[in-house]
Design an enzyme around this catalytic site. Structure first.
Site, short mmCIF file in Angstrom:
data_model
loop_
_atom_site.label_atom_id
_atom_site.label_comp_id
_atom_site.label_asym_id
_atom_site.label_seq_id
_atom_site.Cartn_x
_atom_site.Cartn_y
_atom_site.Cartn_z
N CYS A 2 56.01 14.71 17.08
CA CYS A 2 56.42 14.63 15.66
C CYS A 2 55.32 13.89 14.91
O CYS A 2 54.58 13.10 15.49
CB CYS A 2 57.74 13.89 15.44
SG CYS A 2 59.20 14.78 16.05
N ARG A 18 58.45 14.19 7.33
CA ARG A 18 58.13 14.31 8.75
C ARG A 18 58.18 15.76 9.22
O ARG A 18 58.90 16.60 8.66
CB ARG A 18 59.10 13.47 9.57
CG ARG A 18 60.56 13.90 9.56
CD ARG A 18 60.98 14.85 10.70
NE ARG A 18 60.68 14.37 12.00
CZ ARG A 18 61.46 13.53 12.69
NH1 ARG A 18 62.62 13.15 12.18
NH2 ARG A 18 61.09 13.12 13.90
#
Length: 329
Positions: A2, A18
């Site tokens: 991530c 994100r």
């Protein structure tokens, strides 16, 4: 896997955004947990009521869900990211502390705190527990990026040697190694610049850049956590931030698109493919959750302030995984 960033527009709106990179199979839906929603603490078998309404992306597995990221009604935002091979959790409860499973920490933060300053005090009373018979908790290796409506932002990490809240100096978080390692690693890229390179002479040969962009030579482009941290840090801290609210949203998505994973490019040893399942951008000040998915890049928005926040049951929103094309003729 991530990548997460924080950003501020010129009109003082603060964003946490994100990429959620994982293999296919997770059940993803944006969820609203209202103020009176109570979640079951599996460590104590007690229901714990929420102080604040929470809106964010939920990940469901075996009838249990966690929040991967989200925002509460006071503008506190949080995202959980993987931190492989770094965490050591407690294996015993401490009676006088808040005992929380590692995958429940995101919701605990958003349901109970309003600012980063308040949270830092609350962390002193937090005991993150992974019982020896809970393989899911033991396998949860993570850290957290938290930001509030003032732009104050921290990275929370619990490792073998410490439990720390780092001031988020560059506005970026990826995965292992730890956050302080990534900051030190940035020093290797002092030569990278947004400015065009100058002509130089080697002996009698005059060397000239033959295209724009030579200042960025050396900027990594692979998908490792360290390379994504460097590239996202460079972009986040060199883009033109003379943009308004909508421009801030667009820049968040553009930065994260530059480190997004395409199917087939990042293969595990078991031949599974990591992809960017969704990208989210959360505005702390407006409490609006923007997101797009791997199969539908259109940006969707859910406004926490438009919802009834005094309920006690979860509300889920449909996950937009079908491509939508706007035809113009």
């Amino acid at each position: 896997m991530c990548t997460a960033i924080t950003l501020k527009s010129k009109d003082q709106h603060h964003f946490l955004a994100r990429n959620y990179d994982f293999v296919k199979g997770a059940e993803l839906r944006v969820a609203l947990a209202p103020r009176r929603f109570s979640y079951l603490n599996k460590l104590t078998n007690k229901s714990i009521p929420s102080k604040y309404a929470v809106l964010g992306m939920s990940v469901s597995s075996d009838g249990y869900f966690i929040f991967a990221d989200g925002v509460n009604e006071k503008g506190l935002t949080c995202a959980i990211l993987e931190l492989p091979s770094q965490n050591i959790w407690a294996d015993q409860l401490i009676e006088e502390k808040e005992n929380i499973l590692p995958y429940d920490v995101t919701f605990w933060i958003l349901a109970n705190f309003t600012t980063v300053k308040e949270l830092k005090e609350g962390l002193k009373n937090l005991n993150i527990v992974a019982p020896l018979d809970d393989q899911g908790a033991l396998a949860t290796q993570v850290h957290w990026l938290v930001s509030d409506a003032t732009g104050d932002s921290i990275v929370i990490e619990k490792t073998r040697t410490s439990f720390r809240a780092y001031y988020n100096k560059v506005g970026v978080l990826t995965n292992s190694p730890t956050y302080d390692w990534h900051l030190t690693n940035l020093n290797r890229y002092l030569n990278v610049s947004d400015k065009q390179s100058n002509d130089v002479k080697w002996g009698n040969e005059l060397l000239k850049p033959y295209s724009q962009g030579f200042g960025g030579l050396g900027l990594p482009g692979d998908y490792s956590s360290s390379s994504r941290f460097v590239k996202a840090s460079f972009l986040r801290n060199h883009i033109n931030l003379d943009v308004n609210y909508e421009g801030g949203i667009l820049e968040c998505f553009r930065i994260l698109n530059s480190v997004a994973m395409l199917e087939g490019i990042v293969q595990t040893r078991s031949n599974e493919s990591f992809i960017t399942l969704y990208t989210s951008c959360i505005c702390s000040n407006q409490q609006i959750y923007y997101y797009s998915t791997y199969t539908n890049p259109q940006i969707y928005a859910i406004d926490l302030k438009k919802e009834v926040l005094d309920g006690n049951t979860l509300k889920f929103y449909s996950y937009p995984d079908q491509l939508i094309i706007h035809h113009q003729n």
